[in-house]
Scaffold this motif. Structure first.
Motif, short mmCIF file in Angstrom:
data_model
loop_
_atom_site.label_atom_id
_atom_site.label_comp_id
_atom_site.label_asym_id
_atom_site.label_seq_id
_atom_site.Cartn_x
_atom_site.Cartn_y
_atom_site.Cartn_z
N UNK A 145 -11.84 9.80 0.89
CA UNK A 145 -13.20 10.03 0.37
C UNK A 145 -13.69 8.82 -0.41
N UNK A 146 -12.82 8.26 -1.24
CA UNK A 146 -13.20 7.13 -2.09
C UNK A 146 -13.51 5.89 -1.26
N UNK A 147 -12.73 5.67 -0.20
CA UNK A 147 -12.86 4.46 0.60
C UNK A 147 -13.66 4.66 1.89
N UNK B 128 0.84 -1.20 0.00
CA UNK B 128 0.00 0.00 0.00
C UNK B 128 0.88 1.25 0.00
N UNK B 129 0.40 2.29 -0.64
CA UNK B 129 1.12 3.56 -0.68
C UNK B 129 1.20 4.16 0.72
N UNK B 130 2.02 5.18 0.84
CA UNK B 130 2.13 5.86 2.13
C UNK B 130 0.75 6.30 2.63
N UNK B 131 -0.03 6.87 1.70
CA UNK B 131 -1.33 7.42 2.08
C UNK B 131 -2.30 6.31 2.51
N UNK B 132 -2.36 5.25 1.73
CA UNK B 132 -3.24 4.13 2.08
C UNK B 132 -2.80 3.50 3.40
#
Length: 208
Positions: free
Chosen positions: A193-195, A151-155
């Motif tokens: 927002x998406x998740x 997962x990316x840093x943000x995820x």
């Protein structure tokens, strides 16, 4: 001798250099025996019951073993296929350099529920986290066994915060603090927002 060498070739060519012995049953009558024999020659490394990885030729098999994260994603890849599993949570934080101290478990997002798997080469286990892996924001990262998804840093920040809503997990909070200055905050808000993790994002951002 020729048959045993082909086991090595199969492992070396497999995604993340990892095979499970059950997948060799179409070729060998006794795949576990074949794998154990090749392991004794120092060409395979046993990760867990029924799972082996090919030892990179530049390493001494007597002392080498892959990182916990590489072992976990290698095993998960042997089960679910190439570029399907995603290192997540604290394991993603580890490969992003946000958690320097070792932990006793590796976390891999996979598309189906599966029980934890104990490792054979160390005290630790692989924990499979059922997720919609295609929906995760992920990136390729290098591991001892080849490139794998994490997962990316943000995820990773959002996942860690959602799993620890009260901020009681010291390792998770250490990782979030380390990742926060490095992340893309526009991407972070978009993923939230998406998740459906806006509340999680707001809680992380509060006071920073």
């Amino acid at each position: 001798m020729k048959e045993k060498a082909s086991v090595v070739r199969l492992a070396a060519r497999a995604p993340l250099r990892t095979i499970r012995t059950r997948d060799l049953s179409a070729v060998y009558a006794h795949p576990r025996s074949e794998a154990r024999a090749v392991e004794q020659r120092g060409l395979l490394h046993r990760l867990a019951h029924g799972f082996y990885c090919a030892v990179p030729p530049e390493y001494d098999a007597a002392v080498w073993r892959p990182t916990l994260e590489a072992a976990a994603v290698g095993i998960a890849t042997a089960i679910y296929g190439e570029r399907v599993p995603v290192l997540t949570g604290l394991s993603a934080a580890r490969v992003h350099g946000a958690l320097p101290r070792a932990i006793g478990a590796a976390f891999v997002a996979v598309p189906a529920k599966r029980r934890p798997l104990k490792l054979a080469d160390r005290s630790g286990e692989v924990r499979f986290v059922m997720r919609d892996v295609a929906a995760l924001d992920a990136v390729l990262v290098p591991t001892d066994l080849g490139a794998a998804l994490a997962t990316t840093l943000e995820q990773t920040i959002l996942d860690l915060a959602r799993a620890d809503p009260r901020g009681e997990d010291e390792a998770a909070q250490t990782a979030i603090d380390a990742l926060w200055p490095e992340c893309d905050h526009v991407a972070l808000e978009s993923i939230a927002a998406t998740q459906r993790m806006r509340a999680t994002y707001a809680r992380i951002a509060e006071g920073r």
